[in-house]
Design a protein around this motif. Structure first.
Motif, short mmCIF file in Angstrom:
data_model
loop_
_atom_site.label_atom_id
_atom_site.label_comp_id
_atom_site.label_asym_id
_atom_site.label_seq_id
_atom_site.Cartn_x
_atom_site.Cartn_y
_atom_site.Cartn_z
N PHE A 170 0.60 7.76 18.90
CA PHE A 170 1.30 7.68 17.62
C PHE A 170 0.73 6.55 16.78
O PHE A 170 0.14 5.60 17.30
CB PHE A 170 2.81 7.47 17.82
N ARG A 171 0.92 6.68 15.48
CA ARG A 171 0.51 5.66 14.53
C ARG A 171 1.61 5.54 13.49
O ARG A 171 1.97 6.53 12.86
CB ARG A 171 -0.82 6.05 13.87
N GLN A 172 2.15 4.35 13.32
CA GLN A 172 3.25 4.15 12.37
C GLN A 172 2.88 3.06 11.37
O GLN A 172 2.47 1.97 11.75
CB GLN A 172 4.53 3.76 13.12
N TYR A 173 3.03 3.39 10.09
CA TYR A 173 2.80 2.44 9.02
C TYR A 173 4.14 2.14 8.36
O TYR A 173 4.88 3.05 7.99
CB TYR A 173 1.86 3.01 7.96
N SER A 174 4.46 0.86 8.20
CA SER A 174 5.69 0.46 7.53
C SER A 174 5.34 -0.56 6.45
O SER A 174 4.73 -1.59 6.74
CB SER A 174 6.67 -0.15 8.53
N TYR A 175 5.70 -0.24 5.21
CA TYR A 175 5.34 -1.09 4.09
C TYR A 175 6.60 -1.61 3.40
O TYR A 175 7.50 -0.84 3.05
CB TYR A 175 4.50 -0.32 3.07
N ARG A 180 5.64 -7.67 0.22
CA ARG A 180 4.21 -7.37 0.19
C ARG A 180 3.58 -7.46 1.58
O ARG A 180 2.47 -7.99 1.75
CB ARG A 180 3.48 -8.29 -0.79
N LYS A 181 4.29 -6.92 2.55
CA LYS A 181 3.80 -6.91 3.92
C LYS A 181 3.68 -5.47 4.42
O LYS A 181 4.52 -4.62 4.12
CB LYS A 181 4.73 -7.69 4.85
N GLY A 182 2.62 -5.23 5.19
CA GLY A 182 2.43 -3.93 5.82
C GLY A 182 2.28 -4.11 7.32
O GLY A 182 1.60 -5.04 7.77
N VAL A 183 2.92 -3.25 8.09
CA VAL A 183 2.86 -3.34 9.55
C VAL A 183 2.34 -2.02 10.10
O VAL A 183 2.88 -0.95 9.79
CB VAL A 183 4.24 -3.65 10.16
N THR A 200 -1.07 -8.57 4.59
CA THR A 200 -0.53 -8.77 3.25
C THR A 200 -1.10 -7.71 2.32
O THR A 200 -2.29 -7.43 2.35
CB THR A 200 -0.88 -10.17 2.73
N LEU A 201 -0.24 -7.13 1.49
CA LEU A 201 -0.64 -6.06 0.60
C LEU A 201 -1.01 -6.62 -0.77
O LEU A 201 -0.34 -7.50 -1.30
CB LEU A 201 0.49 -5.05 0.44
N ALA A 202 -2.08 -6.10 -1.34
CA ALA A 202 -2.49 -6.48 -2.69
C ALA A 202 -1.83 -5.53 -3.68
O ALA A 202 -2.23 -4.38 -3.82
CB ALA A 202 -4.01 -6.41 -2.81
N LEU A 203 -0.78 -6.02 -4.34
CA LEU A 203 -0.01 -5.18 -5.25
C LEU A 203 0.13 -5.89 -6.60
O LEU A 203 1.10 -6.61 -6.84
CB LEU A 203 1.38 -4.89 -4.68
N PRO A 204 -0.82 -5.71 -7.49
CA PRO A 204 -0.75 -6.40 -8.79
C PRO A 204 0.44 -5.95 -9.63
O PRO A 204 1.05 -6.74 -10.33
CB PRO A 204 -2.08 -6.03 -9.45
#
Length: 226
Positions: A170-175, A180-183, A200-204
């Protein structure tokens, strides 16, 4: 990532259909939620809850064009509409509308892609799924969370889960777009040695229901589309 791209392709196909269709106008105000349903359309799904912190029960509706008699039209267009409840007996007012965010069920070999809509503590959550029957394709679910900021419905979080039918992984992405964090969590089904990576997410600029018009069109990281 085969499934991620398959899911994105499904969303993009729906978006292309949405751009080619002529959608009926939605009333700006009505006494009942059914008053916002255009002729020839019906309510497919919905949720009730307070979205703008005024203590009133607002409505989120997914509208779908009714199937024509004698046809098996799987590409019925859909609309997402958000209604704010007015005080007293004034009914509802239309606050937001999207003709592209809700994927159509255009593949007879897959289950219904819309898994549900809910409102919890002022957050509107829209769930999707990609399940191809009689196939070895991976299984995928996705969820998008929006919160009203007084002007727009801002995307504050998203979750993607991909499960391998053949690999048993399995692969799980949580944003979390507020922090501004992604796991990213990966592992084997039933295993105990899961691996977790936080970045850390780049979200301008925050995404909203208006600017994030279609799931599957936002590249957050290499080889991954949200």
């Amino acid at each position: 990532m085969k499934l991620a791209f398959a899911l994105a392709s499904s969303f993009l196909t729906s978006a292309a259909c949405a751009q080619q269709l002529q959608y009926p106008a939605i009333k700006s105000k009505a006494q009942q939620r059914t008053g916002f349903v255009p002729p020839g359309w019906e309510i497919l799904d919905g949720a009730t809850g307070d979205l703008n912190k005024d203590g009133l029960a607002d409505e989120v509706l997914v509208l779908e064009r009714s199937a024509r008699k004698g046809t098996t039209d799987l590409e019925l267009p859909r609309m997402l509409v958000v209604l704010f409840k007015l005080p007293g007996n004034q009914g509802y007012v239309l606050n937001a509308q999207s003709n592209s965010f809700i994927s159509t069920h255009d593949d007879p070999e897959t289950d219904e892609p819309l898994a549900g809509i809910s409102i919890t503590r002022g957050v509107m959550k829209i769930d999707f799924q990609y399940i191809r029957r009689n196939s070895h394709d991976d299984l995928s679910t996705s969820a998008y969370k929006f919160r009203y900021d007084g002007r727009h419905f801002v995307l504050i979080g998203a979750d993607i889960s991909i499960t391998g039918r053949m690999s048993f992984t399995f692969r799980q992405y949580s944003y979390n777009f507020l922090t501004r964090k992604g796991v990213l969590t990966t592992g084997n089904l039933g295993g105990e040695d899961d691996q977790t990576l936080t970045r850390t997410l780049a979200l301008p600029v925050p995404k909203t229901l208006d600017t994030f018009a279609t799931p599957g069109t936002w590249t957050l990281a290499e080889n991954f589309i949200l």
